[in-house]
Design an enzyme around this catalytic site. Structure first.
Site, mmCIF file in Angstrom:
data_model
loop_
_atom_site.group_PDB
_atom_site.id
_atom_site.type_symbol
_atom_site.label_atom_id
_atom_site.label_comp_id
_atom_site.label_asym_id
_atom_site.label_seq_id
_atom_site.Cartn_x
_atom_site.Cartn_y
_atom_site.Cartn_z
ATOM 1 N N GLY A 266 0.808 -1.223 0.000
ATOM 2 C CA GLY A 266 0.000 0.000 0.000
ATOM 3 C C GLY A 266 0.839 1.270 0.000
ATOM 4 N N ASN A 270 8.731 5.858 5.033
ATOM 5 C CA ASN A 270 10.088 6.417 5.080
ATOM 6 C C ASN A 270 10.086 7.810 5.714
ATOM 7 O OD1 ASN A 270 10.728 4.250 3.149
ATOM 8 N ND2 ASN A 270 9.546 5.538 1.771
ATOM 9 N N GLU A 303 0.398 5.873 7.470
ATOM 10 C CA GLU A 303 1.822 6.160 7.218
ATOM 11 C C GLU A 303 2.258 7.390 8.012
ATOM 12 O OE1 GLU A 303 3.186 3.720 5.885
ATOM 13 O OE2 GLU A 303 1.382 2.866 4.995
ATOM 14 N N GLU A 325 3.314 -2.013 13.751
ATOM 15 C CA GLU A 325 2.173 -2.178 12.835
ATOM 16 C C GLU A 325 0.836 -2.327 13.568
ATOM 17 O OE1 GLU A 325 2.390 -1.208 10.057
ATOM 18 O OE2 GLU A 325 4.485 -1.414 9.457
HETATM 19 N N1 B3K Z 1 5.665 -0.664 6.716
HETATM 20 C C1 B3K Z 1 5.163 -0.829 5.387
HETATM 21 C C2 B3K Z 1 5.097 -2.248 4.942
HETATM 22 C C3 B3K Z 1 6.350 -2.772 4.364
HETATM 23 C C4 B3K Z 1 6.122 -4.149 3.775
HETATM 24 C C5 B3K Z 1 7.406 -4.804 3.373
HETATM 25 N N2 B3K Z 1 7.174 -6.049 2.684
HETATM 26 C C6 B3K Z 1 3.827 -0.196 5.207
HETATM 27 C C7 B3K Z 1 3.029 -0.029 6.429
HETATM 28 O O1 B3K Z 1 2.669 -0.951 7.120
HETATM 29 O O2 B3K Z 1 2.751 1.091 6.766
HETATM 30 ZN ZN ZN Z 2 2.316 0.225 8.814
#
Ligand code: B3K
Ligand code: ZN
Length: 877
Positions: A266, A270, A303, A325
């Site tokens: 999705g 970063n 995010e 998460e």
């Molecule tokens: N942290 C990322 C997910 C990364 C997945 C790597 N295979 C998006 C999220 O959960 O916000």
């Molecule tokens: Zn996430």
């Protein structure tokens, strides 16, 4: 050692083997000389020894061409390149390491590391993508200050972006230019990002609660600016919400979002430079549905919220993924609930748990929210880690209440800001701040599986006592045989038959409506109960469990009307339908007639005609559970029987409630399109009525309504609802509408995803040949994960009758697809295989076919770790 065998059997890593790193990197200066064919990366790192016993620095690195290694500016020859990286031998205790290497973004079809998306170059580093860019300590507990210089052709790549603040830029004589970025916050490599390309930019500004100005920039493909406004609104709403609800303020002077078309998931959090799948940024009324708009709001929020729960406090190791998460999903759920309808949001989240997470826990991939054993980390970005993880946070919130929960959050940041933490650290902060003992509760982190609650009760009229007995049992899962009793918050309410709520009390004292279940069997006594009450159990889905209680139809019909909790009214309706789905599947298997009593239809009629209920809630109640949701009612799934019973229920509803559905359909038309809850609610109810009407015996009426709505719609929500209804009910107009849609939208990938999915989930008996034909459709591409998921993902996941066809054709097709995707994009391949690894849930014949399909895949040359992990678990006897 036989290397072939080693290759075929990748090694698992274990949570309990965690060791602190021998070395750390405090600062890194990255220099990218960027071009799609060959990019040269120069990484200058300050390396510090942490373990005095360690002489060798072991760096991760994959698919890299090493050019040179210098230590303290001198060439270094004492090193060895391995399968997984680089061992630099006999290094000093503190030094500057300079590594130059080359990569080939254009060949990177796995979309992990630095890759090409359309005309742009972008990165994806979580979980272990940075090692595809340069040799590094690619683990989340190594936090460094990053500075990044990017040089590229100015005409092709006018925008060069990375994390943090832009501190310098310049032009070169040969048509190239450069930009220098610096991120003041130390971070693990998985949060590194780089983007280069040409974009349109939507700019705005946000003033934080302490009056700092933050520049907001959303980068989209040229020509898409008119689709970027909702994302900006959602971003500003997220920033404000995090300040007011969690007291958390943004910390850099700039926040950028870039939308790209080629993305495995999705979006990605970063630091300061979120990269998004364009699906979760781009929206305008003609191209995006209400669901898309809400999805964008949720993912933008998610995010953004990671800036604190993920970036400022990150994970010590990947086993702790749910630390960031589960918590961030909980935060985005709360954000969406506060922005729109709490009840509807809760229902959607619970549906996802019941449909997908319960199925995962009953599958060979069952794992606790904090996994113990991983072969490929990318396989663990699961509904269990995310959604069940969020449910675990929600239970803590329920047990502590908002104030103590927020006190826990505050303590968590005081203790761990700027560092890498564990799930235990989080629970400790919650426990210490609240004074509530969470020792037993912590089992939710280590125990997999879906607990089952069996509730029985009795009423003692003489003593006016109501006695509730609750038993909990978690069935064994493939990963874990033995289960213990969990600490489960069970939210209940008691009602008199006139609808009045009964105050819960025992020995003269009030009892809280959330009961604490901690033992395998427990009794609760309620006093001063004047009549045999009706109980509402598991209000708001207070725990991710399955519930068994012998509800009579009348009790459920009562709760559909009187439960004070909106979720419970919905849930009562679900339980009522579940009873008749079970019964009718049995009827079908025994060749008996299918039945649905008038009283049940009347109960739904009353909901449909309710003048006080939120139309969105009415729509949720009147929308029959999907085939996948119903599948979870059965130990052994019979997809055809489930489909047939569902069709029977649809036509009963449609014929019996025909007049009311028609009236409500016309009463809920909204002329103009606005993204506002009350309008979304009306559209959802109107379209729910349309869907049901299509299953009435009088098909021509529905055919007219659907055609009219399709051709006159001024927004995608209504257009797609009409098209979906036409296809699902196979109305006369469906082919004409599908062709019209294709002609109109074939150049727009995101819009065509909807069309591809519809084609793939059609009940048409020739659906598989349609899907195969669409592999060469002008809008389809096997390189774009969105297209693959829209067509193939929809077919294997959401067309169970076709995918599980008894001739094995669905399985055979998936094997062909996965054979192609295995090398090309292992992450996307490994997601597609999920419905095939659940073989144990099906009858003997299907199981055998599924097993054969999996065995064929296991023999593939260069089988990826991703697929290997899932297939090998599925084939365990
Ligand atoms: N942290 C990322 C997910 C990364 C997945 C790597 N295979 C998006 C999220 O959960 O916000
Ligand atoms: Zn996430």
């Amino acid at each position: 050692m036989n290397t072939k065998t080693a290759e075929l059997q990748p090694i698992a890593k274990y949570r309990l083997d965690y060791k602190t790193p021998d070395f750390t990197i405090t600062d890194i200066d990255l220099d990218f000389d960027l071009a799609p064919e060959i990019t040269t990366v120069t990484a200058r790192s300050r390396v510090v020894q942490k373990n005095q016993q360690a002489n060798d620095l072991i760096l991760d690195g994959e698919d890299l061409k090493l050019i040179s290694i210098n230590i303290n500016e001198q060439p270094w020859q004492d090193y060895q390149i391995t399968e997984t990286g680089l061992i630099i031998q006999n290094v000093p205790s503190e030094f500057t390491l300079t590594i130059v290497n080359e990569i080939k973004p254009i060949d990177n079809t796995a979309l992990e590391g630095l890759y090409v998306s359309g005309e742009a170059l972008c990165t994806q580093c979580e979980a272990e993508g940075f090692r595809h860019i340069t040799y590094y300590l690619d683990r989340p507990d190594v936090l460094a200050r990053f500075s990044t210089r990017i040089t590229a052709n100015k005409q092709h790549y006018p925008y060069l972006l990375s994390n943090g603040n832009r501190i310098a830029q310049g032009e070169l004589a040969d048509g190239r230019h450069w930009v220098q970025w610096q991120d003041p916050f130390p971070k693990p490599a998985y949060l590194f990002a780089l983007v280069a390309g040409d974009f349109d930019i939507l700019r705005d500004q946000f003033t934080t609660q302490s009056n700092r100005k933050v520049d907001l920039e959303i980068y989209v493909d040229k020509g898409n600016l008119d689709r970027s406004h909702w994302a900006m609104t959602s971003l500003k709403n997220s920033m404000r919400w995090d300040e007011t609800r969690f007291g958390l303020e943004y910390d850099l002077d700039i926040f950028m979002i870039v939308a790209v078309d080629f993305f495995n998931m999705g979006a990605m959090e970063n630091k300061g430079l979120n990269i998004f799948n364009s699906k979760y940024v781009l929206a305008k009324p003609e191209t995006a549905t209400d669901t898309d708009y809400l999805g964008i709001e949720g993912v933008i929020g998610h995010e953004y919220f990671h800036n604190w729960t993920g970036d400022r406090v990150t994970c010590r190791d990947w086993f702790q993924l749910s630390l960031k998460e589960g918590l961030t999903v909980f935060r985005d759920q709360e954000f969406s609930s506060d922005m729109g309808s709490r009840a509807v949001k809760r229902i959607d989240d619970v549906k996802l748990m019941r449909t997908v997470q319960f199925a995962e826990d009953a599958s060979p991939m069952s794992h606790p929210i904090r996994p113990d054993q991983v072969i490929e980390m990318n396989n663990f970005y699961t509904v269990t880690v995310y959604e069940k993880g969020a449910e675990v946070i929600r239970m803590m919130h329920t047990l502590l209440g908002e104030d103590k929960f927020q006190a826990g959050m505050k303590l968590y940041f005081e203790r761990h800001d700027g560092s890498a933490a564990t799930c235990d650290d989080f629970v400790a902060a919650m426990q210490d701040a609240s004074g509530i003992d969470l020792t037993q509760f912590k089992l939710w982190y280590s125990q997999s599986g879906t607990p089952e609650l069996t509730v029985t009760d009795s009423y003692d009229p003489k003593n006016q006592q109501y006695i509730l007995t609750v038993e909990q049992h978690t069935p064994a899962t493939q990963d874990q045989a033995k289960k213990q009793a969990l600490h489960i918050p069970l939210d209940i309410e008691l009602y008199q038959h006139n609808g009045q709520v009964i105050t819960l009390q025992y020995q003269g004292k009030p009892i809280h409506h959330v009961l604490n279940l901690t033992q395998s069997k427990q009794q609760f006594i309620f006093e001063h109960v004047n009549e045999k009450p009706i109980i509402s159990l598991l209000r708001d889905f207070s725990a991710p469990v399955k519930l068994t209680y012998d509800y009579q139809d009348d009790d459920l019909i009562f709760l559909m009307q009187h439960a004070t909790n909106a979720f419970s009214r919905y849930d009562a309706a679900q339980m009522l339908l579940a009873k008749y789905v079970r019964l009718n599947v049995e009827n079908l298997q025994e060749n008996r007639e299918l039945t649905l009593p008038e009283s049940v239809l009347d109960a739904f009629r009353a909901v449909l005609l309710s003048e006080t209920a939120d139309p969105a809630l009415i729509a949720q109640i009147l929308t029959l559970p999907s085939e996948n949701e119903l599948a979870n009612l059965f130990k052994v799934i019979d997809p055809t029987a489930i489909y047939q019973v569902r069709q029977f229920l649809l036509s009963r509803f449609a014929n019996e409630l025909n007049d009311e559905l028609n009236a409500v359909y016309f009463n809920n038309k909204v002329a103009d399109y606005h993204i506002e809850h009350k309008d979304i609610a009306k559209r959802s109810l109107k379209n729910c009525c349309l869907t049901l009407l299509a299953y009435a015996d009088n098909k021509s009426h529905a055919n007219t309504l659907v055609s009219q709505q399709y051709y006159h719609a001024n927004n995608m929500t209504d257009c797609l609802a009409a098209l979906t209804t036409a296809v699902k009910a196979q109305l006369d107009c469906y082919n004409e509408l599908l062709t019209d849609f294709d002609n109109k939208w074939h150049q727009d990938g995101l819009v065509m995803d909807k069309w591809l999915s519809l084609n793939a989930t059609s009940p048409d008996t020739h659906v598989l040949s349609t899907v195969k034909k669409l592999l060469t459709h002008r809008s389809f591409s096997m390189s774009n994960p969105n297209r693959i998921r829209a067509l193939i993902g929809a077919y294997v996941n959401n067309n169970p009758v076709a995918f599980h066809a008894e001739d094995g054709s669905g399985y055979h097709f998936l094997v062909e697809i996965l054979s192609e995707l295995n090398q090309k994009n292992p992450q996307v391949a490994a997601r597609l295989i999920d419905p095939l690894i659940r073989l144990k849930r099906y009858g003997e014949k299907r199981q055998q076919l599924m097993r054969t399909a999996l065995e064929r895949l296991l023999k593939l040359d260069n089988l990826s770790k991703d697929l290997y992990e899932k297939i090998s678990k599925a084939l365990v006897a």
